[in-house]
Design a protein around this motif. Structure first.
Motif, PDB file in Angstrom:
ATOM      1  N   ALA A 218      -4.333  -0.464  -4.694  1.00 55.52           N
ATOM      2  CA  ALA A 218      -3.150  -0.026  -3.956  1.00 55.52           C
ATOM      3  C   ALA A 218      -1.877  -0.565  -4.605  1.00 55.52           C
ATOM      4  O   ALA A 218      -0.887   0.164  -4.756  1.00 55.52           O
TER       5      ALA A 218
ATOM      6  N   TRP B 134      -9.664  -2.344  -3.070  1.00 56.05           N
ATOM      7  CA  TRP B 134      -8.519  -1.588  -2.594  1.00 56.05           C
ATOM      8  C   TRP B 134      -7.164  -2.287  -2.766  1.00 56.05           C
ATOM      9  O   TRP B 134      -6.214  -1.661  -3.268  1.00 56.05           O
TER      10      TRP B 134
ATOM     11  N   GLU C 280       0.838  -1.191   0.000  1.00 56.90           N
ATOM     12  CA  GLU C 280       0.000   0.000   0.000  1.00 56.90           C
ATOM     13  C   GLU C 280       0.870   1.235   0.000  1.00 56.90           C
ATOM     14  O   GLU C 280       1.947   1.232   0.585  1.00 56.90           O
TER      15      GLU C 280
END
Lengths: 158, 158
Positions: B125, B121, A11
């Motif tokens: 990411a 996500w 991330e």
DNA sequence: GTTATATTGTTGCTCTTGCAACTACCAGGA
DNA sequence: TCCTGGTAGTTGCAAGAGCAACAATATAAC
């Protein structure tokens, strides 16, 4: 690669995520604005046309293979085919057979294309200054140019 | 405004022009790549959907007026109407009448919408890191966040 | 209160783009 | 030479986005 982060993170950290979000929405907002400004004057060409014409004007002989042009302006090959169709219909470029490759086609800038480029530049330049360049100090301009150039080059690779 | 240039120039200087060109093509290349990566998995939502769902998830009550949402994700009102149509059809948000304004409509995030956000996500990411964040050192990340944030805010104003 | 003006969201229409499939062509190997 | 794999460009199709026009509602002026 780059100092300051491990390169295998899954991330982005908060600063880089904020940079990414600003990057995405700044692009949409600024390009949208400039596009609308250009569309207001029927004598000016849209950004996509401008990008193609500029790439040709900077190429040796003012000509480029269509595949090369697609990489240059970051468009799919089919997208580029239609875009070149429109530019050719408008007389701003012409297609020419590639001498040394029977599969290839060259896009060649015409005088009308150069004229369109020169005609559009002032309004485009004003838009870049008003909505982008105006908000950057010299250091930021250098950093953006270097960092985004690096990102662009990496993302363009196959 | 900003030091280092007169603010009424008609053309950007070479550094700022290079920054602009890198900005435009880096966006096209990076967003195109991430979009294709997400499209490869049918369980993940595209970027436009993700932007809307994120805006809702960050809003108080996980709900936002459609006009507010359009400003937030930088989309025309008609574009947003269709986008919200698709998201509602997919069950990721629902429309609700605005209590204090008879003209208004609220978009409200559903549990399925939150789930889609969480599901998408990780891949998103990874794309941000691989194609964007990975190429920035800490100083560059801070500069991009600040400068592009300023540019975005200015270009979003009416 | 009534009328004029502005705003919100939706729709019809058109333009632009990408993917997948197709043809034509090039290059390398048996 | 023939054949196999890869590349260049085009096309059918479908999805996405913006503008202009519209109906409904709100706001302000008088």
């Amino acid at each position: 690669m780059v100092r300051g982060m491990s390169t295998d993170r899954l991330e982005p950290d908060p600063t880089r995520l904020a940079a990414w979000e600003a990057f995405v929405f700044a692009h949409a907002a600024v390009v949208g604005r400039i596009e609308r400004e250009l569309a207001g004057d029927p004598d000016l060409v849209p950004l996509a046309w401008y990008d193609v014409l500029t790439a040709l004007s900077e190429a040796p002989g003012e000509r480029l293979r269509l595949s090369e042009l697609a990489r240059e302006v970051v468009l799919s090959r089919s997208g580029l085919t239609r875009l070149v169709d429109r530019l050719e219909a408008a007389g701003l470029l012409r297609r020419e057979a590639c001498p040394d490759d029977g599969r290839g086609t060259l896009a060649v800038l015409t005088p009308a294309g150069e004229a369109a480029l020169r005609r559009t530049w002032p309004a485009y330049a004003r838009g870049i200054v008003a909505h982008f360049a105006r908000h950057l100090d010299d250091d930021e301009a250098r950093v953006l140019s270097a960092a985004l150039g690096r990102i662009r080059d990496a993302a363009r690779e196959p």
